[in-house]
Scaffold this motif. Structure first.
Motif, short mmCIF file in Angstrom:
data_model
loop_
_atom_site.label_atom_id
_atom_site.label_comp_id
_atom_site.label_asym_id
_atom_site.label_seq_id
_atom_site.Cartn_x
_atom_site.Cartn_y
_atom_site.Cartn_z
N GLN A 2 5.11 -8.68 13.12
CA GLN A 2 4.38 -7.52 13.61
C GLN A 2 5.27 -6.27 13.55
O GLN A 2 6.44 -6.31 13.90
CB GLN A 2 3.92 -7.74 15.05
CG GLN A 2 3.05 -6.62 15.59
CD GLN A 2 2.52 -6.93 16.98
OE1 GLN A 2 2.89 -7.95 17.56
NE2 GLN A 2 1.67 -6.07 17.50
N GLU A 3 4.67 -5.19 13.05
CA GLU A 3 5.43 -3.96 12.93
C GLU A 3 5.59 -3.29 14.30
O GLU A 3 4.77 -3.50 15.20
CB GLU A 3 4.74 -3.02 11.96
CG GLU A 3 4.71 -3.55 10.52
CD GLU A 3 6.09 -3.89 10.00
OE1 GLU A 3 7.05 -3.19 10.34
OE2 GLU A 3 6.20 -4.86 9.23
N ARG A 39 -1.52 1.39 11.42
CA ARG A 39 -1.98 0.41 10.46
C ARG A 39 -0.88 -0.64 10.30
O ARG A 39 0.29 -0.37 10.60
CB ARG A 39 -2.25 1.07 9.10
CG ARG A 39 -3.31 2.17 9.14
CD ARG A 39 -4.71 1.60 9.33
NE ARG A 39 -5.73 2.64 9.19
CZ ARG A 39 -6.18 3.38 10.19
NH1 ARG A 39 -5.68 3.21 11.42
NH2 ARG A 39 -7.11 4.30 9.99
N PRO A 40 -1.22 -1.82 9.80
CA PRO A 40 -0.17 -2.83 9.60
C PRO A 40 0.95 -2.35 8.69
O PRO A 40 2.09 -2.78 8.83
CB PRO A 40 -0.93 -4.00 8.98
CG PRO A 40 -2.33 -3.86 9.45
CD PRO A 40 -2.56 -2.37 9.51
N TRP A 41 0.64 -1.45 7.76
CA TRP A 41 1.63 -1.01 6.78
C TRP A 41 2.29 0.32 7.11
O TRP A 41 3.30 0.67 6.51
CB TRP A 41 0.98 -0.94 5.40
CG TRP A 41 -0.25 -0.08 5.35
CD1 TRP A 41 -0.31 1.25 5.10
CD2 TRP A 41 -1.60 -0.49 5.56
NE1 TRP A 41 -1.60 1.71 5.13
CE2 TRP A 41 -2.42 0.65 5.42
CE3 TRP A 41 -2.21 -1.72 5.86
CZ2 TRP A 41 -3.81 0.60 5.57
CZ3 TRP A 41 -3.59 -1.77 6.00
CH2 TRP A 41 -4.38 -0.63 5.85
N THR A 60 6.29 0.33 6.36
CA THR A 60 6.98 -0.96 6.35
C THR A 60 8.09 -0.93 5.29
O THR A 60 8.07 -0.09 4.39
CB THR A 60 6.01 -2.09 6.01
OG1 THR A 60 5.44 -1.83 4.71
CG2 THR A 60 4.90 -2.21 7.04
N VAL A 285 -0.91 -5.80 2.79
CA VAL A 285 -2.03 -6.43 3.46
C VAL A 285 -2.91 -7.10 2.41
O VAL A 285 -3.36 -6.47 1.46
CB VAL A 285 -2.86 -5.40 4.24
CG1 VAL A 285 -4.07 -6.06 4.90
CG2 VAL A 285 -2.00 -4.71 5.29
#
Length: 304
Positions: A2-3, A39-41, A60, A285
């Motif tokens: 997890q970021e 966002r995940p990235w 990331t 992702v």
């Protein structure tokens, strides 16, 4: 993994960095930061100053190269991107001026697609200007999807078990198309690879191109796939094929050798192969449905 975007310690460190850079620039923060995007990235934080908002962005590690890409763009084509206030290339952090209003909302209000003329010219300007930086960008991690590499990368993507056999059968076709497109001798360069109306912003009546996290090194005509077929061709009312794309293609090609009219013949080939590039160029992702849509655009010229 997890970021850390919402971790208080990470956020505090990011704000300290922003404050230090704004102090260096002589424009201290005047209010609380607003973490607008998570966002995940990546994450983006709006920061108020007396001279207007600025934006902090962090990526990331896989997309850390966007900071260098943005730095080089700000030097090569300063009129086509928002001014960069500060960067940390090691961490992939950026502090930029506000880009203005998003093109998508501006077009909806104006009911006019003519701003795309300047954007297509700008995309070509960027492609030409960034040709000398290809090796540095690849060394920094920008994906290498040049024509010599793309067929093998495509083959790896379509080997996934849930991909239709017809896309695997197209591997030799991708190789042939890549060789044919290479024969035109157009220099490969930085290519946005996701240039749509949510990535362009209007400030002081200038169209600025943002969000270079998905950018790749590939054929410069590939950017036309998403921009023309994925966006503009659908017009103001989301009707497929409602816009004549030929004048926009001509605008883009003006930035290339006017003594080479045969480059116009390369565009239909690039439009198809550009979708193969887009399918290969996934982010961190996983998005299998988008990949399948892009593969259909490559092979069928339609999203469904």
């Amino acid at each position: 993994m997890q970021e850390p975007w919402e971790d208080p310690a990470w956020l505090a460190a990011a704000v300290v960095w922003v404050d230090d850079r704004l102090t260096d620039a002589g424009r201290p923060r005047t209010g609380e930061p607003d973490q607008v995007h998570v966002r995940p990235w990546s994450t983006a934080i709006r920061v108020p100053t007396a001279e207007g908002d600025v934006w902090f962005k962090a990526n990331t590690p896989e997309l850390r190269h966007e900071a260098l890409t943005t730095l080089l763009l700000s030097r090569r084509v300063p009129d086509r991107v928002p001014p960069l206030i500060a960067d940390d290339l090691e961490r992939g952090w950026m502090l930029m001026e506000d880009g203005g209003r998003r093109l998508r909302e501006v077009i909806a209000e104006e009911r006019d697609l003519s701003r795309w003329d300047d954007i297509l010219e700008g995309a070509a300007d960027i492609a030409r200007a960034m040709e000398p930086d290809v090796d540095e960008l690849i060394a920094a991690g920008v994906p290498d999807l040049r024509l010599a590499v793309l067929p093998d990368r495509y083959a790896a993507v379509v080997e996934a078990p849930d991909v239709e056999q017809r896309f695997r059968d197209a591997i030799p076709r991708v190789r042939d198309m890549a060789e044919e497109l290479a024969s035109y001798g157009v220099p490969e360069t930085l290519q946005h690879d996701d240039l749509h109306d949510g990535q362009v912003f209007i400030r002081d009546d200038r169209q600025l191109i943002l969000d270079w996290g998905d950018a790749v090194i590939s054929h410069p005509f590939f950017t036309l796939s998403v921009t023309l077929e994925g966006v503009i061709a659908w017009g103001l009312d989301d009707v497929e094929g409602s816009v004549d794309l030929d004048p926009l293609i001509d605008l883009y090609l003006r930035r290339y050798d006017p003594q080479r009219p045969e480059l116009r013949e390369a565009v239909p080939l690039a439009l198809r192969l550009g979708w193969a590039c887009r399918a290969v160029n996934g982010t961190v992702v996983e998005d299998p449905e988008s990949t399948k849509t892009r593969l259909r655009m490559f092979l069928d010229g339609r999203p469904d």
